[in-house]
Motif scaffolding. Sequence first.
Motif, mmCIF file in Angstrom:
data_model
loop_
_atom_site.group_PDB
_atom_site.id
_atom_site.type_symbol
_atom_site.label_atom_id
_atom_site.label_comp_id
_atom_site.label_asym_id
_atom_site.label_seq_id
_atom_site.Cartn_x
_atom_site.Cartn_y
_atom_site.Cartn_z
ATOM 1 N N MET A 121 0.822 -1.310 -0.141
ATOM 2 C CA MET A 121 0.111 -0.169 0.234
ATOM 3 C C MET A 121 0.820 1.219 0.088
ATOM 4 N N ASP A 122 0.197 2.453 -0.654
ATOM 5 C CA ASP A 122 1.370 3.687 -0.526
ATOM 6 C C ASP A 122 1.753 3.923 0.993
ATOM 7 N N ALA B 93 -7.040 4.178 -3.504
ATOM 8 C CA ALA B 93 -7.492 4.206 -4.957
ATOM 9 C C ALA B 93 -5.958 3.490 -5.830
ATOM 10 N N SER B 94 -4.585 2.700 -4.593
ATOM 11 C CA SER B 94 -4.372 1.880 -5.631
ATOM 12 C C SER B 94 -4.626 0.714 -5.651
ATOM 13 N N LEU B 95 -5.165 0.287 -4.969
ATOM 14 C CA LEU B 95 -6.675 -0.969 -5.327
ATOM 15 C C LEU B 95 -7.336 -1.160 -6.218
ATOM 16 N N VAL B 96 -7.912 0.075 -6.321
ATOM 17 C CA VAL B 96 -8.707 0.354 -7.644
ATOM 18 C C VAL B 96 -8.221 0.604 -8.966
ATOM 19 N N ALA B 97 -6.821 0.818 -8.472
ATOM 20 C CA ALA B 97 -5.881 1.828 -9.963
ATOM 21 C C ALA B 97 -5.280 -0.622 -10.538
ATOM 22 N N ARG B 98 -5.080 -1.028 -9.263
ATOM 23 C CA ARG B 98 -4.580 -2.228 -9.879
ATOM 24 C C ARG B 98 -5.707 -3.607 -9.978
ATOM 25 N N ALA B 99 -7.000 -2.926 -9.202
ATOM 26 C CA ALA B 99 -8.393 -3.892 -9.544
ATOM 27 C C ALA B 99 -8.898 -3.850 -11.585
ATOM 28 N N ARG B 100 -8.363 -2.435 -11.842
ATOM 29 C CA ARG B 100 -8.597 -1.753 -12.865
ATOM 30 C C ARG B 100 -7.601 -2.767 -14.226
ATOM 31 N N GLY B 101 -6.438 -3.057 -13.644
ATOM 32 C CA GLY B 101 -5.749 -3.590 -14.786
ATOM 33 C C GLY B 101 -6.094 -5.400 -14.654
ATOM 34 N N GLY B 102 -6.964 -5.859 -13.439
ATOM 35 C CA GLY B 102 -7.121 -6.848 -13.656
ATOM 36 C C GLY B 102 -6.663 -7.987 -12.685
ATOM 37 N N ASP B 103 -6.182 -7.458 -11.119
ATOM 38 C CA ASP B 103 -5.579 -7.656 -10.512
ATOM 39 C C ASP B 103 -7.052 -7.987 -10.016
ATOM 40 N N ALA C 130 -6.510 -7.539 -6.122
ATOM 41 C CA ALA C 130 -6.636 -6.455 -5.127
ATOM 42 C C ALA C 130 -8.368 -6.246 -4.575
ATOM 43 N N PHE C 131 -8.689 -6.271 -6.237
ATOM 44 C CA PHE C 131 -10.396 -6.559 -5.691
ATOM 45 C C PHE C 131 -11.170 -6.877 -4.595
ATOM 46 N N GLU C 132 -10.235 -8.482 -4.148
ATOM 47 C CA GLU C 132 -10.702 -9.143 -2.855
ATOM 48 C C GLU C 132 -10.511 -7.971 -2.274
ATOM 49 N N ALA C 133 -9.682 -7.844 -1.913
ATOM 50 C CA ALA C 133 -9.033 -6.995 -1.077
ATOM 51 C C ALA C 133 -9.828 -5.841 -0.364
ATOM 52 N N LEU C 134 -10.420 -5.127 -1.686
ATOM 53 C CA LEU C 134 -11.517 -3.874 -1.694
ATOM 54 C C LEU C 134 -12.344 -4.394 -0.589
ATOM 55 N N VAL C 135 -12.994 -6.198 -1.618
ATOM 56 C CA VAL C 135 -14.567 -6.754 -0.609
ATOM 57 C C VAL C 135 -14.027 -6.887 0.481
ATOM 58 N N ARG C 136 -12.862 -7.351 0.918
ATOM 59 C CA ARG C 136 -12.917 -7.754 2.131
ATOM 60 C C ARG C 136 -13.113 -6.444 3.205
ATOM 61 N N ARG C 137 -12.764 -5.130 2.778
ATOM 62 C CA ARG C 137 -12.394 -4.279 3.105
ATOM 63 C C ARG C 137 -13.834 -3.049 3.405
ATOM 64 N N TYR C 138 -14.375 -3.631 2.587
ATOM 65 C CA TYR C 138 -15.944 -2.952 2.406
ATOM 66 C C TYR C 138 -16.937 -3.663 3.346
ATOM 67 N N TYR C 139 -16.269 -5.174 3.205
ATOM 68 C CA TYR C 139 -18.230 -5.845 2.919
ATOM 69 C C TYR C 139 -18.553 -5.722 4.039
ATOM 70 N N ARG C 140 -18.223 -5.467 5.357
ATOM 71 C CA ARG C 140 -19.581 -5.343 6.229
ATOM 72 C C ARG C 140 -19.864 -4.293 6.511
ATOM 73 N N ALA C 141 -18.963 -2.733 5.733
ATOM 74 C CA ALA C 141 -19.791 -1.122 5.478
ATOM 75 C C ALA C 141 -20.784 -1.381 5.066
ATOM 76 N N GLN D 208 -23.442 -9.281 -2.440
ATOM 77 C CA GLN D 208 -23.038 -10.198 -3.705
ATOM 78 C C GLN D 208 -22.990 -8.924 -4.841
ATOM 79 N N ASP D 209 -24.784 -8.646 -5.045
ATOM 80 C CA ASP D 209 -24.758 -7.974 -6.699
ATOM 81 C C ASP D 209 -24.200 -6.523 -6.826
ATOM 82 N N ALA D 210 -24.129 -5.921 -5.662
ATOM 83 C CA ALA D 210 -23.437 -4.664 -5.180
ATOM 84 C C ALA D 210 -22.163 -4.572 -5.807
ATOM 85 N N PHE D 211 -21.272 -5.542 -5.123
ATOM 86 C CA PHE D 211 -20.448 -6.194 -5.572
ATOM 87 C C PHE D 211 -19.616 -6.607 -6.392
ATOM 88 N N LEU D 212 -20.631 -7.234 -7.852
ATOM 89 C CA LEU D 212 -20.213 -7.261 -9.273
ATOM 90 C C LEU D 212 -20.594 -6.667 -9.931
#
Length: 199
Positions: free
Chosen positions: A1-2, A11-21, A24-35, A55-59
């Motif tokens: 992380m930066d 922002a770092s995770l989103v940039a990586r996820a946009r590149g197909g990582d 990185a997207f799983e990390a975003l899911v873990r970070r925001y799932y409870r909220a 699940q629908d929203a994350f997709l």
Amino acid sequence: MDDGHPDIQDASLVARARGGDGVAFEALVRRYYRAAFAVALGQLGTAMEAEDVCQDAFLRALERLDDCDPARFGAWLLSIVRNRAHNYRAYLALRRGPDLESVPATRAGAARVAGREGGGPPRDLARDELRDDLAEALGALSSIQREVLLLHDLDGRRHREIAEALDLSVGMSRYHLMQARRRMRETLGDEYAEEYLNG
């Protein structure tokens, strides 16, 4: 992380996820799932429906990742969750009849008692009663009060984060939490406040 700031991490995770990582997207899911779950539960009232909406929203978020401001991923995601939950609640209302907010407490209580005539272990019965009482009390709150209460007390979000996620001022977030807690105390008694409400 930066660095340790959540917006920069996002922002770092989103940039990586946009590149197909996918990691990185799983990390975003873990970070925001409870909220996300807290927002969906606040709108819908049941864990199973809230999980489906999350699940629908994350997709949907993954499909539209290029549309978000990477530094505001959390607020953007929670707006998707709210919209999906609202749409799902409208769909359910058509299929089931009246929504949770329009069901009188006495009818919900009678249905709860009627469903227990078969009995069961006392501890399970007490837990079921508590769960039903909590669901009924949450159902008596407005949608925004439920969302703020669950985000603050279930997910541990600060008012600044809640305000941003729900497009409120910090003052209104505090007001809705105060009103939600007051109504929960009125419905469930002061014992609830000591055991279940933070602060």
